[in-house]
Scaffold this motif. Structure first.
Motif, short mmCIF file in Angstrom:
data_model
loop_
_atom_site.label_atom_id
_atom_site.label_comp_id
_atom_site.label_asym_id
_atom_site.label_seq_id
_atom_site.Cartn_x
_atom_site.Cartn_y
_atom_site.Cartn_z
N THR A 91 3.87 13.96 8.94
CA THR A 91 4.67 13.09 8.09
C THR A 91 4.75 13.72 6.71
O THR A 91 3.92 14.57 6.36
CB THR A 91 4.04 11.67 8.00
OG1 THR A 91 4.93 10.80 7.30
CG2 THR A 91 2.71 11.70 7.27
N GLU A 122 -4.05 8.57 7.77
CA GLU A 122 -2.87 9.00 7.02
C GLU A 122 -3.09 10.39 6.41
O GLU A 122 -2.15 11.19 6.31
CB GLU A 122 -2.52 7.98 5.93
CG GLU A 122 -2.11 6.61 6.48
CD GLU A 122 -0.93 6.68 7.44
OE1 GLU A 122 -0.03 7.54 7.25
OE2 GLU A 122 -0.89 5.88 8.40
N LYS A 151 1.10 0.55 2.41
CA LYS A 151 1.45 -0.62 3.22
C LYS A 151 0.26 -1.09 4.06
O LYS A 151 -0.08 -2.29 4.08
CB LYS A 151 2.63 -0.26 4.12
CG LYS A 151 3.05 -1.37 5.10
CD LYS A 151 4.29 -0.93 5.88
CE LYS A 151 4.66 -1.93 6.95
NZ LYS A 151 3.69 -1.93 8.08
N ARG A 152 -0.39 -0.17 4.74
CA ARG A 152 -1.48 -0.53 5.64
C ARG A 152 -2.70 -1.07 4.89
O ARG A 152 -3.33 -2.04 5.32
CB ARG A 152 -1.88 0.67 6.50
CG ARG A 152 -0.83 1.10 7.49
CD ARG A 152 -1.29 2.32 8.29
NE ARG A 152 -2.43 2.00 9.13
CZ ARG A 152 -3.16 2.91 9.77
NH1 ARG A 152 -2.87 4.20 9.66
NH2 ARG A 152 -4.19 2.54 10.52
N GLU A 197 3.17 4.61 3.78
CA GLU A 197 2.52 3.97 4.92
C GLU A 197 1.07 3.63 4.58
O GLU A 197 0.56 2.57 4.97
CB GLU A 197 2.58 4.89 6.14
CG GLU A 197 2.04 4.29 7.43
CD GLU A 197 2.83 3.10 7.94
OE1 GLU A 197 2.29 2.37 8.80
OE2 GLU A 197 3.97 2.89 7.48
N ASP A 254 6.32 9.72 2.65
CA ASP A 254 6.26 8.73 3.74
C ASP A 254 4.82 8.37 4.08
O ASP A 254 4.50 7.21 4.35
CB ASP A 254 6.97 9.27 4.98
CG ASP A 254 8.49 9.33 4.80
OD1 ASP A 254 8.99 8.69 3.85
OD2 ASP A 254 9.15 10.01 5.60
#
Length: 434
Positions: free
Chosen positions: A415, A406, A426-427, A423, A419
């Motif tokens: 990205t 990321e 979330k991951r 992410e 965002d």
């Protein structure tokens, strides 16, 4: 005559068989005692990264060989960027080609412990009465289920390097030991100048995710392993701002060009560089060799307004034994020296901070030829509080992959910051819940 001849043959056969058994037994004992060959020499293979950029390795090896000349240390050199991946491949087949393993970071350590690739050291530590309190708490941070699989030999922390000549040329005052992140960005913008190949950058962020992410944990409110990463936003925005304004080099260009931070700083291309204390040894060695003329100093790592000066991020570099090594006793003897007081004294003489620190060790470093003579640089080695880059966690290796992926997407503009952090949250949350 026939009977005598037969008896002679039986005796000869018996002696030969005994000799063969003795040789086999000796070989087994040899391994148990350290793996010496027929000449009495023992060769230990030690996995390291970027050996030519690591000033303390050869001096420490030479110091050990002066005590035990029958031991040879063969360095297996792997590039820093590929170290853990290549090491994992080498160890995955259960090979004993590697005896000693330099542990680069916590995710790699956790991964190797989980795969049972590292030998537990507790019995060796107990037998030789190794004093763990000499490591000022860093050894305990390596325990997994109350077992130790490595001992630290380096305990570094982040500081801010700066180029005195570039500041002098620009007529700008040097950074101080009380510099905030806001002041750091302002200073970087102020000193950046020039165009093209003559561009002098205000500062330099290496491509590691730690250069952007770790300053955000210095307030003690967050850690690098949690479910919400929105706290990283201000530091990603700052890094992208400086990158877009050409205050520092472009991340994508650094990645594709495999450009090492040492070259950027030593070639006088940047005025500042946030980096670990491990770089001091290389700077002093390279200046002694005449491969750089950089006139450098250091100050404490920049801090947020609410954080005390001297609050920084620390790393532990340790040494372990391959669980499949056939030379464990010999490997332990070297490990004990390398991570002990004698090893610490040798490491300190190269300008590198060992895990075992004392007033003498700090004085040894600051009195080395090539270390800056100003009091500010000496004061920079005094820390207020040190947070680990990555806590020991069973999921740290998997989370490290996510953090890196990321980070890469955000820094290359693939990205947005918002965002990317969503992410990331979330991951990591999904990984922690597995």
């Amino acid at each position: 005559m026939k009977m005598k001849k037969l008896i002679s043959m039986v005796i000869a056969f018996t002696l030969t068989a005994t000799s063969l058994i003795g040789c086999g037994s000796s070989g087994g004992d040899s391994k148990a005692q350290g793996g010496a060959d027929s000449s009495g020499k023992t060769t230990l293979k030690m996995a390291v990264w970027d050996k030519d950029k690591t000033a303390y390795l050869q001096p420490a090896i030479d110091a050990y060989k002066s005590k035990d000349p029958n031991v040879e240390i063969e360095l297996v050199d792997i590039s820093s960027a590929e170290y853990q991946d290549k090491l994992s491949v080498m160890l995955s087949g259960g090979s004993d080609d590697i005896d000693l393993i330099t542990v680069k970071d916590t995710p790699g350590y956790s991964s190797m412990v989980n795969k049972k690739q590292l030998e537990p050291l507790d019995s060796y530590i107990s037998k030789d009465e190794v004093k763990l309190d000499s490591y000022s708490g860093t050894a305990e941070q390596l325990k997994v289920e109350d077992k130790l699989y490595a001992l630290p030999f380096r305990s570094d922390f982040w500081v801010l390097y700066y180029n005195k000549d570039l500041f002098d040329k620009a007529g700008i005052a040097y950074p101080t030991n009380d510099i905030t992140w806001t002041q750091y960005e302002e200073l970087a913008k102020k000193i950046a100048s020039g165009e093209g190949t003559n561009r002098v950058y205000g500062t330099h962020d290496h491509t590691w995710r730690s250069t952007v992410q770790l300053p955000a944990v210095l307030d003690g409110k967050n850690t690098i392993i949690q479910k919400d990463y929105s706290f990283l936003k201000p530091f990603y925005e700052m890094a992208l701002r400086m990158q877009n304004d050409k205050v520092m080099m472009d991340y994508a260009s650094l990645k594709t060009g495999s450009i090492h931070y040492s070259g950027v700083f030593e070639n006088n291309q940047t005025a500042m560089l946030p980096m670990g204390t491990w770089f001091m040894g290389q700077l002093m060695a390279d200046k002694a060799k005449g491969t750089t003329n950089v006139n450098w100093g250091i100050v404490k790592y920049p801090h947020a307004d609410s954080v005390k000066p001297g609050t920084t991020i620390g790393t532990i570099t340790s040494l372990a034994i391959n669980s499949k090594s056939s030379k464990k006793d010999a490997a332990w003897n070297f490990l004990k020296f390398f991570t002990g007081e004698e090893g610490a004294a040798t490491i300190a003489k190269t300008g590198t901070l060992p895990a075992i620190k004392s007033g003498d060790v700090i004085n040894t470093i600051t009195s080395q030829k090539g270390f800056p003579t100003d009091e500010s640089s000496k004061k920079a080695l005094e820390t207020e509080k040190t947070y680990l880059e990555m806590p020991v966690n069973a999921k740290s290796a998997a989370i490290e992959v996510i953090l890196n992926e990321e980070h890469d997407l955000i820094m290359t503009g693939s990205t947005s910051v918002d965002d990317g952090l969503k992410e990331l949250s979330k991951r990591v949350s999904e990984e922690l819940e597995k």
